[in-house]
Design a protein around this motif. Structure first.
Motif, PDB file in Angstrom:
ATOM      1  N   ILE A   1       0.861  -1.188   0.000  1.00  0.00           N
ATOM      2  CA  ILE A   1       0.000   0.000   0.000  1.00  0.00           C
ATOM      3  C   ILE A   1       0.890   1.228   0.000  1.00  0.00           C
ATOM      4  O   ILE A   1       1.808   1.343   0.810  1.00  0.00           O
ATOM      5  CB  ILE A   1      -0.942   0.007   1.223  1.00  0.00           C
ATOM      6  N   GLY A   2       0.619   2.142  -0.916  1.00  0.00           N
ATOM      7  CA  GLY A   2       1.401   3.360  -1.004  1.00  0.00           C
ATOM      8  C   GLY A   2       1.043   4.349   0.083  1.00  0.00           C
ATOM      9  O   GLY A   2      -0.058   4.321   0.644  1.00  0.00           O
ATOM     10  N   VAL A   3       1.986   5.225   0.385  1.00  0.00           N
ATOM     11  CA  VAL A   3       1.774   6.302   1.355  1.00  0.00           C
ATOM     12  C   VAL A   3       2.232   7.592   0.694  1.00  0.00           C
ATOM     13  O   VAL A   3       3.358   7.667   0.178  1.00  0.00           O
ATOM     14  CB  VAL A   3       2.576   6.072   2.653  1.00  0.00           C
ATOM     15  N   GLY A   4       1.400   8.616   0.682  1.00  0.00           N
ATOM     16  CA  GLY A   4       1.779   9.843  -0.001  1.00  0.00           C
ATOM     17  C   GLY A   4       1.042  11.061   0.503  1.00  0.00           C
ATOM     18  O   GLY A   4       0.143  10.968   1.351  1.00  0.00           O
ATOM     19  N   LYS A   5       1.421  12.229  -0.027  1.00  0.00           N
ATOM     20  CA  LYS A   5       0.832  13.495   0.405  1.00  0.00           C
ATOM     21  C   LYS A   5      -0.631  13.600   0.015  1.00  0.00           C
ATOM     22  O   LYS A   5      -1.451  14.147   0.762  1.00  0.00           O
ATOM     23  CB  LYS A   5       1.615  14.661  -0.203  1.00  0.00           C
ATOM     24  N   ILE A   6      -0.973  13.125  -1.194  1.00  0.00           N
ATOM     25  CA  ILE A   6      -2.355  13.178  -1.683  1.00  0.00           C
ATOM     26  C   ILE A   6      -2.675  11.858  -2.385  1.00  0.00           C
ATOM     27  O   ILE A   6      -1.772  11.119  -2.764  1.00  0.00           O
ATOM     28  CB  ILE A   6      -2.576  14.365  -2.641  1.00  0.00           C
ATOM     29  N   PRO A   7      -3.957  11.557  -2.578  1.00  0.00           N
ATOM     30  CA  PRO A   7      -4.309  10.298  -3.238  1.00  0.00           C
ATOM     31  C   PRO A   7      -3.764  10.170  -4.656  1.00  0.00           C
ATOM     32  O   PRO A   7      -3.553   9.064  -5.148  1.00  0.00           O
ATOM     33  CB  PRO A   7      -5.841  10.318  -3.226  1.00  0.00           C
ATOM     34  N   GLY A   8      -3.533  11.270  -5.326  1.00  0.00           N
ATOM     35  CA  GLY A   8      -3.016  11.267  -6.692  1.00  0.00           C
ATOM     36  C   GLY A   8      -3.327  12.596  -7.356  1.00  0.00           C
ATOM     37  O   GLY A   8      -4.324  13.251  -7.023  1.00  0.00           O
ATOM     38  N   LYS A   9      -2.471  13.014  -8.268  1.00  0.00           N
ATOM     39  CA  LYS A   9      -2.688  14.293  -8.930  1.00  0.00           C
ATOM     40  C   LYS A   9      -3.933  14.211  -9.821  1.00  0.00           C
ATOM     41  O   LYS A   9      -4.027  13.356 -10.702  1.00  0.00           O
ATOM     42  CB  LYS A   9      -1.462  14.667  -9.766  1.00  0.00           C
ATOM     43  N   ASN A  10      -4.866  15.109  -9.548  1.00  0.00           N
ATOM     44  CA  ASN A  10      -6.128  15.181 -10.311  1.00  0.00           C
ATOM     45  C   ASN A  10      -6.939  13.889 -10.247  1.00  0.00           C
ATOM     46  O   ASN A  10      -7.716  13.594 -11.149  1.00  0.00           O
ATOM     47  CB  ASN A  10      -5.853  15.550 -11.772  1.00  0.00           C
TER      48      ASN A  10
ATOM     49  N   VAL B   1      -5.104   2.180  -4.076  1.00  0.00           N
ATOM     50  CA  VAL B   1      -5.247   2.339  -2.626  1.00  0.00           C
ATOM     51  C   VAL B   1      -4.024   3.053  -2.075  1.00  0.00           C
ATOM     52  O   VAL B   1      -2.888   2.712  -2.405  1.00  0.00           O
ATOM     53  CB  VAL B   1      -5.405   0.969  -1.939  1.00  0.00           C
ATOM     54  N   LYS B   2      -4.241   4.055  -1.219  1.00  0.00           N
ATOM     55  CA  LYS B   2      -3.121   4.814  -0.674  1.00  0.00           C
ATOM     56  C   LYS B   2      -3.490   5.351   0.705  1.00  0.00           C
ATOM     57  O   LYS B   2      -4.643   5.697   0.962  1.00  0.00           O
ATOM     58  CB  LYS B   2      -2.752   5.973  -1.601  1.00  0.00           C
ATOM     59  N   ILE B   3      -2.474   5.424   1.573  1.00  0.00           N
ATOM     60  CA  ILE B   3      -2.636   6.059   2.884  1.00  0.00           C
ATOM     61  C   ILE B   3      -2.117   7.487   2.802  1.00  0.00           C
ATOM     62  O   ILE B   3      -1.021   7.730   2.281  1.00  0.00           O
ATOM     63  CB  ILE B   3      -1.882   5.271   3.972  1.00  0.00           C
ATOM     64  N   ILE B   4      -2.899   8.415   3.327  1.00  0.00           N
ATOM     65  CA  ILE B   4      -2.528   9.827   3.327  1.00  0.00           C
ATOM     66  C   ILE B   4      -2.347  10.284   4.774  1.00  0.00           C
ATOM     67  O   ILE B   4      -3.318  10.357   5.531  1.00  0.00           O
ATOM     68  CB  ILE B   4      -3.609  10.696   2.651  1.00  0.00           C
ATOM     69  N   PRO B   5      -1.114  10.583   5.205  1.00  0.00           N
ATOM     70  CA  PRO B   5      -0.897  11.083   6.572  1.00  0.00           C
ATOM     71  C   PRO B   5      -1.184  12.586   6.653  1.00  0.00           C
ATOM     72  O   PRO B   5      -0.849  13.344   5.736  1.00  0.00           O
ATOM     73  CB  PRO B   5       0.588  10.802   6.825  1.00  0.00           C
ATOM     74  N   VAL B   6      -1.777  13.001   7.751  1.00  0.00           N
ATOM     75  CA  VAL B   6      -2.005  14.422   8.011  1.00  0.00           C
ATOM     76  C   VAL B   6      -1.436  14.743   9.390  1.00  0.00           C
ATOM     77  O   VAL B   6      -1.806  14.109  10.379  1.00  0.00           O
ATOM     78  CB  VAL B   6      -3.503  14.781   7.963  1.00  0.00           C
ATOM     79  N   ASN B   7      -0.540  15.721   9.429  1.00  0.00           N
ATOM     80  CA  ASN B   7       0.078  16.131  10.689  1.00  0.00           C
ATOM     81  C   ASN B   7      -0.999  16.599  11.661  1.00  0.00           C
ATOM     82  O   ASN B   7      -1.752  17.536  11.374  1.00  0.00           O
ATOM     83  CB  ASN B   7       1.090  17.249  10.424  1.00  0.00           C
TER      84      ASN B   7
ATOM     85  N   ALA C   1      -4.608  -3.518  11.042  1.00  0.00           N
ATOM     86  CA  ALA C   1      -3.207  -3.825  11.338  1.00  0.00           C
ATOM     87  C   ALA C   1      -2.470  -4.321  10.098  1.00  0.00           C
ATOM     88  O   ALA C   1      -1.316  -3.957   9.859  1.00  0.00           O
ATOM     89  CB  ALA C   1      -3.122  -4.871  12.453  1.00  0.00           C
ATOM     90  N   LYS C   2      -3.118  -5.158   9.288  1.00  0.00           N
ATOM     91  CA  LYS C   2      -2.486  -5.653   8.061  1.00  0.00           C
ATOM     92  C   LYS C   2      -2.282  -4.497   7.081  1.00  0.00           C
ATOM     93  O   LYS C   2      -1.261  -4.423   6.386  1.00  0.00           O
ATOM     94  CB  LYS C   2      -3.356  -6.740   7.430  1.00  0.00           C
ATOM     95  N   THR C   3      -3.235  -3.589   7.005  1.00  0.00           N
ATOM     96  CA  THR C   3      -3.102  -2.413   6.143  1.00  0.00           C
ATOM     97  C   THR C   3      -1.871  -1.608   6.535  1.00  0.00           C
ATOM     98  O   THR C   3      -1.070  -1.198   5.680  1.00  0.00           O
ATOM     99  CB  THR C   3      -4.361  -1.534   6.249  1.00  0.00           C
ATOM    100  N   PHE C   4      -1.706  -1.389   7.829  1.00  0.00           N
ATOM    101  CA  PHE C   4      -0.542  -0.648   8.317  1.00  0.00           C
ATOM    102  C   PHE C   4       0.749  -1.381   7.968  1.00  0.00           C
ATOM    103  O   PHE C   4       1.731  -0.764   7.530  1.00  0.00           O
ATOM    104  CB  PHE C   4      -0.647  -0.453   9.834  1.00  0.00           C
ATOM    105  N   ARG C   5       0.761  -2.700   8.143  1.00  0.00           N
ATOM    106  CA  ARG C   5       1.973  -3.470   7.866  1.00  0.00           C
ATOM    107  C   ARG C   5       2.371  -3.374   6.395  1.00  0.00           C
ATOM    108  O   ARG C   5       3.556  -3.223   6.064  1.00  0.00           O
ATOM    109  CB  ARG C   5       1.777  -4.943   8.248  1.00  0.00           C
ATOM    110  N   LEU C   6       1.395  -3.458   5.501  1.00  0.00           N
ATOM    111  CA  LEU C   6       1.681  -3.388   4.068  1.00  0.00           C
ATOM    112  C   LEU C   6       2.195  -2.011   3.660  1.00  0.00           C
ATOM    113  O   LEU C   6       2.926  -1.879   2.681  1.00  0.00           O
ATOM    114  CB  LEU C   6       0.423  -3.728   3.270  1.00  0.00           C
ATOM    115  N   ALA C   7       1.821  -0.986   4.408  1.00  0.00           N
ATOM    116  CA  ALA C   7       2.241   0.377   4.069  1.00  0.00           C
ATOM    117  C   ALA C   7       3.578   0.761   4.684  1.00  0.00           C
ATOM    118  O   ALA C   7       4.310   1.589   4.112  1.00  0.00           O
ATOM    119  CB  ALA C   7       1.171   1.379   4.522  1.00  0.00           C
ATOM    120  N   PHE C   8       3.937   0.167   5.811  1.00  0.00           N
ATOM    121  CA  PHE C   8       5.141   0.585   6.528  1.00  0.00           C
ATOM    122  C   PHE C   8       6.113  -0.567   6.810  1.00  0.00           C
ATOM    123  O   PHE C   8       7.214  -0.601   6.265  1.00  0.00           O
ATOM    124  CB  PHE C   8       4.760   1.290   7.836  1.00  0.00           C
TER     125      PHE C   8
END
Length: 218
Positions: A58-67, A126-132, A187-194
């Motif tokens: 699972i990818g992790v990024g600033k936004i889900p994708g450009k446009n 599918v992507k995880i977007i972190p927000v401070n 938990a599995k989602t987190f593991r696949l992303a990190f």
């Protein structure tokens, strides 16, 4: 057919199904995932769920994708400590084990709590977007507004350079079907992303810690 023979056939069917899906997820693996995830979460004491075969990263990024239009998972919203690293034009996010926050502070690296949002695009990205969670930055604040809007409807984020914010564009009703979420526990989602991508700083031997401590040539 006797009850004994029927039981054997059922066991063979389960084994065959597991082989088709790949390596079966054991109870111990699930327990380890849940324990690690619960240890990192800052918002809740922990969660439990049934792991499932499916996507392998699972990818992790600033936004889900450009446009890209996206939807936001209504339940996946853990808060975990992260650090971000600029790699060329890309920002990479690393989760930090609770026991490592003091060690990182000792070499001048600040760790901040981030809320993680799980998103999916109409094409299934599918992507995880972190927000401070601790900043008053307008980009972060307005991005979170857009992510929360995505729980109920398909939306797209785009930047407002003049006001240094994100704006939210809503797709017309009926333009996209309802989102299909991967059958994975939190938990599995987190593991696949990190964890599986070596993006969990959990010891002083982690390559990123060694780099920051100038020990990467030991």
């Amino acid at each position: 057919m006797t009850e004994k023979k029927q039981t054997k056939l059922e066991l063979h069917a389960v084994e065959d199904s597991e082989q088709v899906q790949g390596n079966p997820v054991t109870e111990q693996m699930l327990d380890d995932d849940e324990a690690e995830f619960a240890k990192l979460r800052r918002d809740l004491p922990g969660v439990k769920g049934a792991s499932a075969a499916g996507i392998v990263a699972i990818g992790v990024g600033k936004i889900p994708g450009k446009n890209e239009f996206f939807r936001t998972h209504p339940e996946f919203r853990p808060t975990v400590p992260l650090v971000d690293v600029e790699v060329g034009m890309e920002k990479q996010f690393f989760a930090v084990d609770t026991d490592m926050t003091v060690a990182l502070a000792g070499i001048g690296i600040n760790v901040t709590d981030h809320t993680l949002y799980l998103t999916v695009t109409p094409r299934g990205g599918v992507k995880i977007i972190p927000v401070n969670a601790a900043t008053d930055n307008e980009y972060a604040r307005t991005k979170e507004i857009g992510l929360l809007d995505g729980v109920e409807r398909w939306v797209r984020l785009y930047t407002d350079q003049e006001n240094k914010t994100y704006k939210v564009f809503e797709a017309p009703d009926g333009r996209f079907a309802e989102p299909i979420w991967p059958a994975l526990s939190h938990a599995k989602t987190f593991r696949l992303a990190f964890r599986d991508k070596n993006r969990l700083v959990d010891s002083v031997e982690h390559p990123l810690f060694k780099k920051w401590a100038a020990r990467d040539r030991d």
